[in-house]
Write a protein that holds these residues in place. Structure first.
Motif, short mmCIF file in Angstrom:
data_model
loop_
_atom_site.label_atom_id
_atom_site.label_comp_id
_atom_site.label_asym_id
_atom_site.label_seq_id
_atom_site.Cartn_x
_atom_site.Cartn_y
_atom_site.Cartn_z
N VAL A 204 0.85 -1.18 0.00
CA VAL A 204 0.00 0.00 0.00
C VAL A 204 0.89 1.23 0.00
CG1 VAL A 204 -1.82 1.23 1.24
CG2 VAL A 204 -1.77 -1.28 1.25
N SER A 205 0.43 2.28 -0.72
CA SER A 205 1.29 3.44 -0.92
C SER A 205 1.73 4.09 0.38
CB SER A 205 0.57 4.47 -1.80
OG SER A 205 1.42 5.52 -2.15
N ASN A 206 0.88 4.01 1.41
CA ASN A 206 1.24 4.63 2.68
C ASN A 206 2.42 3.92 3.35
OD1 ASN A 206 -0.81 6.51 2.50
ND2 ASN A 206 -2.30 5.19 3.45
N GLU A 207 2.68 2.66 2.96
CA GLU A 207 3.74 1.88 3.58
C GLU A 207 5.05 1.95 2.81
OE1 GLU A 207 2.16 -2.02 3.77
OE2 GLU A 207 0.56 -1.51 5.20
N ARG A 208 5.08 2.62 1.68
CA ARG A 208 6.30 2.69 0.89
C ARG A 208 7.33 3.60 1.56
NH1 ARG A 208 2.33 2.69 -3.40
NH2 ARG A 208 2.53 0.79 -4.66
N PRO A 209 8.62 3.26 1.42
CA PRO A 209 9.65 4.13 2.01
C PRO A 209 9.67 5.49 1.34
CG PRO A 209 10.64 2.48 0.56
CD PRO A 209 9.19 2.10 0.71
N LYS A 210 10.08 6.48 2.10
CA LYS A 210 10.11 7.85 1.58
C LYS A 210 11.46 8.50 1.88
CE LYS A 210 5.12 8.63 1.94
NZ LYS A 210 4.05 9.52 2.44
N LYS A 211 11.87 9.38 0.99
CA LYS A 211 13.15 10.08 1.15
C LYS A 211 13.08 11.43 0.47
CE LYS A 211 18.14 9.48 0.42
NZ LYS A 211 19.18 8.58 -0.16
N PHE A 212 13.66 12.42 1.10
CA PHE A 212 13.67 13.78 0.55
C PHE A 212 14.79 13.87 -0.48
CE2 PHE A 212 14.11 18.35 0.37
CZ PHE A 212 12.82 18.81 0.54
N GLY A 213 14.41 13.82 -1.78
CA GLY A 213 15.40 13.82 -2.84
C GLY A 213 15.16 14.92 -3.86
N PHE A 214 15.72 14.73 -5.05
CA PHE A 214 15.69 15.79 -6.07
C PHE A 214 14.27 16.10 -6.53
CE2 PHE A 214 15.90 17.24 -10.50
CZ PHE A 214 16.70 18.36 -10.34
N ARG A 215 13.45 15.07 -6.75
CA ARG A 215 12.07 15.31 -7.19
C ARG A 215 11.30 16.13 -6.15
NH1 ARG A 215 12.94 9.89 -8.27
NH2 ARG A 215 12.74 9.18 -10.45
N THR A 216 11.50 15.78 -4.89
CA THR A 216 10.80 16.49 -3.81
C THR A 216 11.24 17.94 -3.75
OG1 THR A 216 10.88 14.40 -2.60
CG2 THR A 216 10.16 16.34 -1.39
N LEU B 6 -7.07 5.66 -5.23
CA LEU B 6 -7.24 5.36 -3.81
C LEU B 6 -7.78 3.94 -3.61
CD1 LEU B 6 -7.03 6.57 -0.95
CD2 LEU B 6 -9.40 7.33 -1.19
N GLN B 7 -8.69 3.53 -4.47
CA GLN B 7 -9.28 2.20 -4.38
C GLN B 7 -8.25 1.10 -4.66
OE1 GLN B 7 -12.40 1.55 -7.20
NE2 GLN B 7 -13.05 -0.39 -6.30
N LEU B 8 -7.35 1.36 -5.62
CA LEU B 8 -6.34 0.37 -6.01
C LEU B 8 -5.10 0.43 -5.12
CD1 LEU B 8 -6.54 0.75 -9.90
CD2 LEU B 8 -7.46 -1.14 -8.52
N GLY B 9 -4.94 1.49 -4.36
CA GLY B 9 -3.77 1.63 -3.49
C GLY B 9 -2.49 1.97 -4.22
N ILE B 10 -2.61 2.61 -5.40
CA ILE B 10 -1.41 2.96 -6.17
C ILE B 10 -0.92 4.36 -5.83
CG2 ILE B 10 -1.95 1.40 -8.07
CD1 ILE B 10 -3.10 3.79 -9.59
N GLU B 11 -1.60 5.03 -4.95
CA GLU B 11 -1.20 6.38 -4.52
C GLU B 11 -1.57 6.52 -3.05
OE1 GLU B 11 -1.39 10.91 -6.36
OE2 GLU B 11 -2.97 9.50 -6.81
N SER B 12 -0.75 7.26 -2.31
CA SER B 12 -1.01 7.40 -0.87
C SER B 12 -2.32 8.14 -0.64
CB SER B 12 0.14 8.15 -0.20
OG SER B 12 0.15 9.51 -0.59
#
Length: 306
Positions: free
Chosen positions: A12-24, A189-195
């Motif tokens: 699920v997207s909410n469980e994916r690791p996150k990091k402050f990088g160039f895109r952010t 949201l239904q498919l869980g492909i985005e937080s």
């Protein structure tokens, strides 16, 4: 009994690791300054006497001085650049996650259609017209009765290009908002492909844009043909509110996915931007007179042919 090989279910997207990088960084600092240009800058210009009622639109703020034209050109150009990167990355990531979904989850083909239409509208509608409207100045005077006077000569060409580009940019913004609010957001949201946080933020922004742009068309017509004084402030609110929602969608609605992509697929590794690395790639070859690699390749190819 053999276990049937099944496709691994994406987290699920909410469980994916996150990091402050160039895109952010690009999402925050590329679009973020527009919040100041849409709120404080026109207010300051009005307080300094550079804007006079009823000429208080964002277009009037852009044209009120050379300094404001430069500032808005820079801010809008940076926001346009970041929008291209953000939504190209978002759409690509969402399509990739859709392909990784297990067969048990049925994906509505309309979702993929809406994603393509959304990205096309951003890249070929909103962004080009934003660049056009800041390239050609908005010059619109009024007679003694307050009726708008269309300029002549070269100013007429500038006026037409600016008005048409602004109309198409806001129309594109409304189309993107509708596509996300009606198709992309709920299905993602239904498919869980985005937080869920990103979806909720973008949904609020998309609904706000759609409603504001819907009111914008009749208000602009009334501003031209009925009364500039009466409709100047409502039209200003349409511009400020819709564009602010758009910027907030770029910044607050995209940070989650940008951080997820920076954690798993970094666009730029900052360790490769150190002075040591630039020494290895730029300065050292010049100082040591290292021959160009291509010469060695050509020499080897000639030797093989002989």
């Amino acid at each position: 009994a053999k276990r049937s090989a099944s496709k691994p279910q994406p987290t699920v997207s909410n469980e994916r690791p996150k990091k402050f990088g160039f895109r952010t960084i690009l999402a925050v600092f590329g679009s973020g300054p527009m919040l100041i240009l849409l709120t404080y800058t026109p207010w300051r210009a009005y307080m300094d006497g550079l804007l006079k009622f009823p000429d208080i639109l964002i277009s009037d703020a852009i044209a009120c001085s050379q300094w404001h034209r430069s500032v808005y050109t820079t801010g809008i150009s940076m926001a346009a650049l970041s929008s291209c990167v953000i939504y190209s990355e978002v759409v690509r990531a969402m399509k990739s996650r859709i392909e990784q979904l297990p067969k048990s989850k049925k994906v509505d083909p309309v979702l993929v259609m809406a994603l393509d239409q959304f990205l096309f509208t951003v890249l070929c509608g909103v962004v080009p017209n934003l660049l056009i409207l800041i390239s050609f100045m908005f010059i619109e005077d009024a007679d003694e009765d307050g009726n708008i006077q269309i300029p002549n000569g070269e100013e007429l060409i500038q006026w037409i290009l600016h008005v048409v580009a602004a109309t198409l940019a806001f129309a594109g913004l409304g189309i993107c908002a509708f596509l996300y609010a009606y198709h992309i957001g709920p299905k993602a949201l239904q498919l869980g492909i985005e937080s869920s946080q990103d979806v909720k933020t973008r949904m609020v922004c998309a609904i706000g844009i759609a409603v504001t742009v819907l009111f914008g068309a009749p208000i602009r017509i009334a501003h031209i043909y009925h009364s500039r004084e009466l409709w100047a402030f409502p039209l200003l609110m349409v511009e400020v509110v819709s564009l602010t929602f758009g910027v907030c969608a770029n910044v607050f609605g995209s940070v989650g996915m940008m951080m997820e992509l920076d954690a798993t697929h970094p666009k730029i590794l900052f360790r490769n931007l150190s002075l040591k690395c630039f020494w290895a790639t730029l300065i050292k070859p010049i100082i040591t007179l290292t021959p160009f690699y291509g010469h060695d390749v050509l020499r080897e190819e000639k030797a093989k042919k002989k």
